[in-house]
Write an enzyme that holds these catalytic residues in place. Structure first.
Site, PDB file in Angstrom:
ATOM      1  N   TYR A  44       0.372  -1.316  -0.403  1.00 60.06           N
ATOM      2  CA  TYR A  44      -0.602  -0.176   0.119  1.00 60.06           C
ATOM      3  C   TYR A  44       0.885   1.638  -0.029  1.00 60.06           C
ATOM      4  O   TYR A  44       0.423   2.265  -0.125  1.00 60.06           O
ATOM      5  CB  TYR A  44      -0.647  -0.225   1.325  1.00 60.06           C
ATOM      6  CG  TYR A  44      -1.605  -0.876   1.125  1.00 60.06           C
ATOM      7  CD1 TYR A  44      -1.917  -1.310   0.425  1.00 60.06           C
ATOM      8  CD2 TYR A  44      -2.144  -2.126   2.819  1.00 60.06           C
ATOM      9  CE1 TYR A  44      -3.092  -2.209   0.351  1.00 60.06           C
ATOM     10  CE2 TYR A  44      -2.661  -2.730   2.510  1.00 60.06           C
ATOM     11  CZ  TYR A  44      -3.351  -2.988   1.413  1.00 60.06           C
ATOM     12  OH  TYR A  44      -5.143  -4.793   1.319  1.00 60.06           O
ATOM     13  N   ARG A  71      -8.800  -4.631   2.998  1.00 63.93           N
ATOM     14  CA  ARG A  71      -8.217  -5.567   2.854  1.00 63.93           C
ATOM     15  C   ARG A  71      -6.464  -5.707   3.762  1.00 63.93           C
ATOM     16  O   ARG A  71      -6.218  -4.880   4.136  1.00 63.93           O
ATOM     17  CB  ARG A  71      -7.549  -6.082   1.568  1.00 63.93           C
ATOM     18  CG  ARG A  71      -7.104  -7.247   1.262  1.00 63.93           C
ATOM     19  CD  ARG A  71      -5.826  -7.342  -0.301  1.00 63.93           C
ATOM     20  NE  ARG A  71      -5.364  -8.417  -1.011  1.00 63.93           N
ATOM     21  CZ  ARG A  71      -4.994  -9.485  -0.743  1.00 63.93           C
ATOM     22  NH1 ARG A  71      -6.560  -9.716  -0.522  1.00 63.93           N
ATOM     23  NH2 ARG A  71      -4.930 -10.738  -1.396  1.00 63.93           N
ATOM     24  N   HIS A  72      -6.829  -6.966   3.787  1.00 62.53           N
ATOM     25  CA  HIS A  72      -5.270  -7.040   5.703  1.00 62.53           C
ATOM     26  C   HIS A  72      -4.082  -6.250   4.441  1.00 62.53           C
ATOM     27  O   HIS A  72      -3.731  -6.163   2.987  1.00 62.53           O
ATOM     28  CB  HIS A  72      -4.831  -7.987   5.354  1.00 62.53           C
ATOM     29  CG  HIS A  72      -4.754  -9.984   4.697  1.00 62.53           C
ATOM     30  ND1 HIS A  72      -3.579  -9.640   3.241  1.00 62.53           N
ATOM     31  CD2 HIS A  72      -5.394 -10.056   3.902  1.00 62.53           C
ATOM     32  CE1 HIS A  72      -4.058 -10.263   2.780  1.00 62.53           C
ATOM     33  NE2 HIS A  72      -4.825 -10.851   2.460  1.00 62.53           N
ATOM     34  N   GLY A  73      -2.525  -6.529   5.358  1.00 64.77           N
ATOM     35  CA  GLY A  73      -1.795  -5.931   4.616  1.00 64.77           C
ATOM     36  C   GLY A  73      -0.759  -7.011   4.175  1.00 64.77           C
ATOM     37  O   GLY A  73      -1.017  -8.294   3.706  1.00 64.77           O
TER      38      GLY A  73
END
Length: 284
Positions: A44, A71-73
């Site tokens: 991100y 969303r998750h990392g």
């Protein structure tokens, strides 16, 4: 005789210099920012852009409420990729031998010396084991923490730094990567020593995992298009071109090319400050 020797040495130096001029070094490319082109594997921090206020702030509008579905990392690989990763150590050695021992370096589109040196120094991290499959990475944690701070900077009137469980509601799915992503996000909003408690995870999570309970989704074969692509002329040519670039006199197996590409994407998301050596290897 001495003049002839000098001429030969001068010609050899010129050839080396020309080769050096023609070689493309992936790590030094400032025009094509490949680190932004890895879909869900892109960190991100890299993809968020530089003019965020244009996306978040609307003239004449004042936000009153906010929903965020995030969303998750970035995470560690799947079990399949972790088990296959040591194969990259073998491929690394074979590529270096192709260039330095077998002398099968291609005349054009070859790896530059810098990329080859960094490739030779690469090693798979054996501390990444299958029991850690798809775990959130430290970069993923920082990404989520930073994202929360970005939201708070632009929507400070809504995302106040004082937490209470009637004003804020948080939910996440039942995986390590989403649990840790939640922790990172609330740390970004409220600091490290917060007492945020998420909502209980329902037995059937229709909000965050609706696909688990959708029969038409489960019944559909989503691999058909991938299968067609991996048996197409363009895929075969790409595999052949990559193999030639790496000094192989035959086309590598598709699984080897995909493994190099996957490691390129993962490492680029894990370490945003440098280029993965496997990106230079799998680039055409």
């Amino acid at each position: 005789m001495s003049n002839l020797l000098i001429s030969i040495l001068a010609l050899s130096f010129l050839q080396i210099f020309v080769h050096g001029q023609d070689d493309y070094c992936f790590g030094k490319d400032t025009e094509r920012l490949q680190t932004r082109h890895f879909t869900s594997k892109t960190a991100y921090q890299i993809i968020k852009g530089t003019h965020i206020e244009k996306e978040y702030l609307v003239p004449g509008c004042k936000p009153k409420k906010m929903w965020i579905l995030h969303r998750h990392g970035t995470r560690l690989p799947t079990t399949k990729t972790i088990k296959a990763a040591p194969r990259l150590d073998i491929l690394r050695d074979e590529i270096v031998k192709n260039y330095r021992v077998r002398r099968t370096r291609p005349d054009t589109n070859a790896l530059c010396q810098e990329d080859l040196i960094f490739l030779g120094m690469w090693k798979w991290n054996n501390s990444i084991t299958v029991d850690q499959e798809e775990y959130l990475t430290s970069q993923g944690y920082e990404d989520l923490k930073g994202t929360a701070k970005t939201y708070q900077r632009y929507y400070g009137d809504i995302l106040t730094k004082n937490y209470n469980n009637t004003y804020y509601k948080f939910r996440h799915t039942n995986t390590q990567r989403t649990t840790e992503s939640f922790k990172a996000f609330v740390e970004g909003l409220f600091g490290q020593n917060n007492n945020v408690q998420p909502e209980p995870i329902p037995e059937q999570d229709l909000l965050l995992r609706p696909y688990d309970y959708c029969e038409s989704w489960r019944a559909h074969d989503y691999s058909s298009e991938s299968y067609k692509f991996k048996h197409s002329a363009i895929w075969n040519k790409t595999t052949a071109d990559i193999s030639k670039r790496l000094g192989f006199q035959y086309s590598l197996e598709s699984m080897d090319v995909e493994l190099m590409w996957d490691m390129c994407r993962y490492e680029q998301a894990w370490h945003v400050d440098r280029t993965s050596v496997w990106c230079s290897v799998s680039k055409i």
